[in-house]
Design a protein around this motif. Structure first.
Motif, PDB file in Angstrom:
ATOM      1  N   SER A 188      -6.830  -3.127  -1.992  1.00 29.94           N
ATOM      2  CA  SER A 188      -6.987  -3.895  -0.752  1.00 29.94           C
ATOM      3  C   SER A 188      -5.731  -4.714  -0.495  1.00 29.94           C
ATOM      4  O   SER A 188      -4.704  -4.550  -1.163  1.00 29.94           O
ATOM      5  CB  SER A 188      -8.206  -4.818  -0.873  1.00 29.94           C
ATOM      6  OG  SER A 188      -7.983  -5.831  -1.846  1.00 29.94           O
ATOM      7  N   GLY A 189      -5.827  -5.605   0.478  1.00 32.98           N
ATOM      8  CA  GLY A 189      -4.678  -6.435   0.819  1.00 32.98           C
ATOM      9  C   GLY A 189      -4.296  -7.419  -0.266  1.00 32.98           C
ATOM     10  O   GLY A 189      -3.120  -7.737  -0.443  1.00 32.98           O
ATOM     11  N   ALA A 216      -1.292  -3.171  -3.206  1.00 34.48           N
ATOM     12  CA  ALA A 216      -0.867  -2.076  -2.339  1.00 34.48           C
ATOM     13  C   ALA A 216      -1.009  -2.446  -0.868  1.00 34.48           C
ATOM     14  O   ALA A 216      -0.120  -2.172  -0.050  1.00 34.48           O
ATOM     15  CB  ALA A 216      -1.673  -0.818  -2.661  1.00 34.48           C
ATOM     16  N   GLY A 217      -2.124  -3.070  -0.511  1.00 35.46           N
ATOM     17  CA  GLY A 217      -2.315  -3.463   0.880  1.00 35.46           C
ATOM     18  C   GLY A 217      -1.302  -4.483   1.343  1.00 35.46           C
ATOM     19  O   GLY A 217      -0.838  -4.461   2.496  1.00 35.46           O
ATOM     20  N   PRO A 260      -2.908   0.362   9.049  1.00 34.64           N
ATOM     21  CA  PRO A 260      -3.040   1.423  10.056  1.00 34.64           C
ATOM     22  C   PRO A 260      -1.729   1.726  10.767  1.00 34.64           C
ATOM     23  O   PRO A 260      -1.468   2.880  11.118  1.00 34.64           O
ATOM     24  CB  PRO A 260      -4.084   0.851  11.027  1.00 34.64           C
ATOM     25  CG  PRO A 260      -4.838  -0.154  10.238  1.00 34.64           C
ATOM     26  CD  PRO A 260      -3.844  -0.745   9.288  1.00 34.64           C
ATOM     27  N   ALA A 261      -0.885   0.704  10.963  1.00 33.77           N
ATOM     28  CA  ALA A 261       0.389   0.915  11.650  1.00 33.77           C
ATOM     29  C   ALA A 261       1.320   1.788  10.828  1.00 33.77           C
ATOM     30  O   ALA A 261       1.979   2.700  11.352  1.00 33.77           O
ATOM     31  CB  ALA A 261       1.045  -0.437  11.952  1.00 33.77           C
ATOM     32  N   VAL A 262       1.401   1.537   9.522  1.00 39.70           N
ATOM     33  CA  VAL A 262       2.251   2.360   8.655  1.00 39.70           C
ATOM     34  C   VAL A 262       1.700   3.773   8.571  1.00 39.70           C
ATOM     35  O   VAL A 262       2.462   4.759   8.626  1.00 39.70           O
ATOM     36  CB  VAL A 262       2.364   1.740   7.247  1.00 39.70           C
ATOM     37  CG1 VAL A 262       3.054   2.701   6.282  1.00 39.70           C
ATOM     38  CG2 VAL A 262       3.139   0.422   7.310  1.00 39.70           C
ATOM     39  N   GLU A 263       0.392   3.921   8.461  1.00 38.29           N
ATOM     40  CA  GLU A 263      -0.193   5.255   8.378  1.00 38.29           C
ATOM     41  C   GLU A 263       0.100   6.067   9.636  1.00 38.29           C
ATOM     42  O   GLU A 263       0.424   7.262   9.558  1.00 38.29           O
ATOM     43  CB  GLU A 263      -1.703   5.163   8.152  1.00 38.29           C
ATOM     44  CG  GLU A 263      -2.359   6.521   7.971  1.00 38.29           C
ATOM     45  CD  GLU A 263      -3.842   6.426   7.647  1.00 38.29           C
ATOM     46  OE1 GLU A 263      -4.430   7.483   7.314  1.00 38.29           O
ATOM     47  OE2 GLU A 263      -4.416   5.325   7.720  1.00 38.29           O
ATOM     48  N   VAL A 266      -7.451  -0.431   1.721  1.00 41.79           N
ATOM     49  CA  VAL A 266      -6.505   0.684   1.633  1.00 41.79           C
ATOM     50  C   VAL A 266      -7.247   1.998   1.406  1.00 41.79           C
ATOM     51  O   VAL A 266      -6.694   3.085   1.632  1.00 41.79           O
ATOM     52  CB  VAL A 266      -5.462   0.418   0.528  1.00 41.79           C
ATOM     53  CG1 VAL A 266      -4.458   1.557   0.409  1.00 41.79           C
ATOM     54  CG2 VAL A 266      -4.706  -0.878   0.826  1.00 41.79           C
ATOM     55  N   ALA A 267      -8.508   1.925   1.015  1.00 44.32           N
ATOM     56  CA  ALA A 267      -9.311   3.137   0.852  1.00 44.32           C
ATOM     57  C   ALA A 267      -9.567   3.822   2.186  1.00 44.32           C
ATOM     58  O   ALA A 267     -10.027   4.977   2.216  1.00 44.32           O
ATOM     59  CB  ALA A 267     -10.641   2.809   0.178  1.00 44.32           C
TER      60      ALA A 267
END
Length: 343
Positions: A137-138, A163-164, A182-185, A267-268
């Protein structure tokens, strides 16, 4: 059957839900704060706490109305008591205490991480203990052996950034906006993994995660102006996935017999992460379990469900229980170097 009112306010999502012990979500109300925090490129704790004060009571009333019940019909009130931004945690916990006291109902102080850890059991009734959980998560990145309600053994954690957190900081560096994950993905889907970025601790006998060096490498790659934003995003995401898989493989070797490989946390919701973990589970002849995307991010349904699991186990809390900015699921785990307070 027990009916639990769940409250969540640990970061920048305010939420209330009614959840039953037989896995029915009768209602769920959530108010996000993205617009309020977007100008700052991240969550501002004071702004978040004030928003929780304004939003939580109306959301509780709406959730009760949506479910067609009153507070008198609830068997217990479950509220996030940590870890998280302490101002927001206090808002939710105090509200939960007030409702529990006014209605003479038990209070259940839920560890936000336990909410994530048990959320896959809300969506998958066949998921049995023990399972290996990647909680990503963040604020946290951990591998946990989930042996039962309130029974967790930490196998790995981050020694610096989660990771988040690295996703959010990468998004800010690349000018992709907020929220960062979501922006990076989305940007990564348009690029290629061609930027030479490190995989911190990959292959190391040390069991833990590290993302600070990867984040710094992203800054250098962006400053070099050699690669486009989309390619940097794709390369960053690929590096994160490689690190997560490498550490999870190591944990599988340490965990013993488990019923499933499970992922939870914000992040999942990342498709590349889910796909890689699903492939890993298949390679190890394990079930792969991931909650629906909406249940991965912060929400009150997971808090209500964790409350239902704890209530069934006879675990309730006094009204003087304290809010906690840090609250490890495995308090007996060995301290790690670096930012081990996130354990």
């Amino acid at each position: 059957m027990a009916l639990i009112l769940g409250l969540e306010s640990s970061c920048d999502e305010t939420a209330a839900a009614l959840v039953t012990s037989d896995r029915r979500i009768l209602s769920h109300r959530l108010a996000g704060q993205e617009a309020a925090h977007r100008p700052y490129g991240g969550v501002v704790p004071e702004i978040a706490a004030r928003a929780h004060v304004e939003m939580l009571s109306p959301l509780v009333a709406a959730a009760l109305a949506d479910a067609g019940v009153t507070l008198a019909d609830v068997d217990a009130v479950a509220a996030t008591a940590g870890p998280g931004l302490i101002g927001g945690v206090m808002v939710g916990l105090v509200t939960g205490k007030a409702l529990a006291h006014a209605a003479s109902k038990p209070l259940i102080a839920v560890n936000h991480l336990e909410g994530h850890a048990l959320s896959p059991r809300l969506s998958d009734p066949d998921l049995e203990f023990p399972y290996l959980l990647l909680l990503v998560s963040g604020g946290h990145c951990q591998l946990l052996l989930v042996e039962g309600v309130a029974r967790y053994r930490r196998l790995a954690t981050t020694i610096d950034d989660a990771a988040g957190e690295a996703f959010d900081k990468t998004a800010k560096v690349l000018g992709l906006g907020f929220p960062g994950g979501p922006a990076v993905e989305a940007a990564a889907a348009l690029g290629q993994s061609i930027v030479p970025l490190p995989r911190p601790l990959k292959g190391s006998p040390e069991p833990h995660f590290s993302f600070a060096g990867l984040k710094s490498a992203v800054v250098r790659a962006h400053d070099a102006k050699t690669w486009g934003v989309e390619d940097i995003a794709a390369s960053f995401q690929a590096a994160v996935v490689d690190c997560l898989i490498d550490r999870t493989v190591r944990a599988l070797g340490q965990a013993g017999a488990v019923t499933a490989l499970v992922v939870a946390g914000g992040v999942a919701a990342n498709t590349a992460v889910r796909t890689a973990l699903a492939d890993l589970a298949t390679a190890h002849s394990l079930r792969f379990v991931a909650p629906p995307l909406w249940l991965c991010t912060d929400n009150a349904a997971m808090i209500g469900w964790a409350g239902a699991e704890r209530f069934a186990a006879g675990l309730t809390d006094p009204l003087d229980v304290a809010a906690r900015p840090r609250w490890p699921l495995d308090p007996g785990a060995e301290a790690v170097r670096g930012a081990g307070v996130k354990a």
